[in-house]
Design a protein around this motif. Structure first.
Motif, PDB file in Angstrom:
ATOM      1  N   HIS A 205      57.149  30.114  -5.351  1.00 29.63           N
ATOM      2  CA  HIS A 205      58.326  30.983  -5.275  1.00 29.63           C
ATOM      3  C   HIS A 205      57.927  32.429  -5.012  1.00 29.63           C
ATOM      4  O   HIS A 205      58.555  33.112  -4.201  1.00 29.63           O
ATOM      5  CB  HIS A 205      59.137  30.889  -6.572  1.00 29.63           C
ATOM      6  CG  HIS A 205      60.250  31.884  -6.628  1.00 29.63           C
ATOM      7  ND1 HIS A 205      61.372  31.788  -5.832  1.00 29.63           N
ATOM      8  CD2 HIS A 205      60.403  33.011  -7.367  1.00 29.63           C
ATOM      9  CE1 HIS A 205      62.166  32.820  -6.086  1.00 29.63           C
ATOM     10  NE2 HIS A 205      61.607  33.564  -7.017  1.00 29.63           N
ATOM     11  N   GLU A 206      56.901  32.907  -5.694  1.00 31.60           N
ATOM     12  CA  GLU A 206      56.499  34.309  -5.568  1.00 31.60           C
ATOM     13  C   GLU A 206      56.003  34.643  -4.160  1.00 31.60           C
ATOM     14  O   GLU A 206      56.226  35.746  -3.671  1.00 31.60           O
ATOM     15  CB  GLU A 206      55.416  34.653  -6.597  1.00 31.60           C
ATOM     16  CG  GLU A 206      55.904  34.627  -8.033  1.00 31.60           C
ATOM     17  CD  GLU A 206      56.890  35.738  -8.365  1.00 31.60           C
ATOM     18  OE1 GLU A 206      56.739  36.860  -7.849  1.00 31.60           O
ATOM     19  OE2 GLU A 206      57.813  35.465  -9.138  1.00 31.60           O
TER      20      GLU A 206
ATOM     21  N   PRO B 272      54.658  28.744 -10.105  1.00 32.86           N
ATOM     22  CA  PRO B 272      55.384  29.979  -9.803  1.00 32.86           C
ATOM     23  C   PRO B 272      54.918  30.619  -8.497  1.00 32.86           C
ATOM     24  O   PRO B 272      55.666  31.352  -7.874  1.00 32.86           O
ATOM     25  CB  PRO B 272      55.091  30.874 -10.998  1.00 32.86           C
ATOM     26  CG  PRO B 272      53.940  30.279 -11.699  1.00 32.86           C
ATOM     27  CD  PRO B 272      53.894  28.835 -11.330  1.00 32.86           C
TER      28      PRO B 272
ATOM     29  N   THR C  26      57.149  33.612  -1.453  1.00 30.79           N
ATOM     30  CA  THR C  26      58.300  33.836  -0.569  1.00 30.79           C
ATOM     31  C   THR C  26      58.874  35.241  -0.731  1.00 30.79           C
ATOM     32  O   THR C  26      59.699  35.658   0.074  1.00 30.79           O
ATOM     33  CB  THR C  26      59.416  32.804  -0.840  1.00 30.79           C
ATOM     34  OG1 THR C  26      59.898  32.967  -2.170  1.00 30.79           O
ATOM     35  CG2 THR C  26      58.913  31.387  -0.625  1.00 30.79           C
TER      36      THR C  26
ATOM     37  N   TYR D 281      56.451  31.620   3.933  1.00 28.94           N
ATOM     38  CA  TYR D 281      57.899  31.446   4.023  1.00 28.94           C
ATOM     39  C   TYR D 281      58.260  30.056   4.514  1.00 28.94           C
ATOM     40  O   TYR D 281      57.987  29.688   5.638  1.00 28.94           O
ATOM     41  CB  TYR D 281      58.524  32.472   4.962  1.00 28.94           C
ATOM     42  CG  TYR D 281      58.052  33.893   4.732  1.00 28.94           C
ATOM     43  CD1 TYR D 281      57.897  34.407   3.452  1.00 28.94           C
ATOM     44  CD2 TYR D 281      57.762  34.717   5.799  1.00 28.94           C
ATOM     45  CE1 TYR D 281      57.464  35.696   3.251  1.00 28.94           C
ATOM     46  CE2 TYR D 281      57.336  36.018   5.605  1.00 28.94           C
ATOM     47  CZ  TYR D 281      57.198  36.503   4.327  1.00 28.94           C
ATOM     48  OH  TYR D 281      56.770  37.777   4.133  1.00 28.94           O
TER      49      TYR D 281
END
Length: 172
Positions: free
Chosen positions: A38-39, A35, A41, A65
């Motif tokens: 994703h977090e 996770p 970003t 990013y």
């Protein structure tokens, strides 16, 4: 006399351990299913004053990013830097021959409501030589700053990833 042959039982034991490693719940920190990937970003890295701060911010942006900056960030990251240089290695003529650069970074991760969810301090220590050539000394000092930025960026990324990979607390 030492034999170059290894014990076949030791080889099989090592192989068995490697095969059982995924069964213990081990997963890489920056894995595709983590996770944290994703977090990260969704974290907006706020401006950090001075040139050193710009370098750190750019390094964190490169790490966070992959597909551009977040349109609607869920977190903001504030960082304060405090660099200091101490002269070491004093020669007979009382001139310094070595210096130690210490960069202290205080960071705070805030959620969308502005509440601090994670804060901490990380430190990087790098050394460089003080030479007769001012240019060579300047290049060595800049390299020490670059190494410090890289270390701090890596440490903050790791700490945020660990925070995002934690198991959420479930109410009982």
């Amino acid at each position: 006399m030492v034999s170059n042959k290894t014990n076949p039982l030791a080889r099989w034991g090592t192989l068995l351990c490697l095969m059982l490693l995924p069964a213990c719940g081990y997963q890489p920190l920056h894995g595709a299913s983590a996770p944290a990937a994703h977090e990260l970003t969704l974290v907006q890295v706020n401006n950090i004053p001075n040139r050193l701060g710009q370098q750190l911010r750019n390094s964190l942006i490169d790490r966070f990013y992959r597909d551009g900056r977040p349109a609607a960030p869920e977190y903001t990251l504030d960082i304060g830097l405090s660099p200091s240089i101490a002269k070491l290695g004093i020669a007979l003529d009382d001139s310094a021959t070595r210096a130690e650069l210490t960069v202290l970074a205080n960071y705070t991760l805030r959620n969308a409501q502005g509440a601090a969810v994670l804060s901490g301090t990380t430190t990087s220590v790098s050394n460089f030589n003080i030479l007769l050539s001012q240019y060579a000394t300047l290049i060595g000092e800049q390299d020490a700053y670059d190494r410090s930025v890289s270390q701090i960026s890596e440490d903050i990324t790791r700490r945020l990833s660990l925070y995002f990979n934690r198991d959420p607390v479930k109410p009982s």
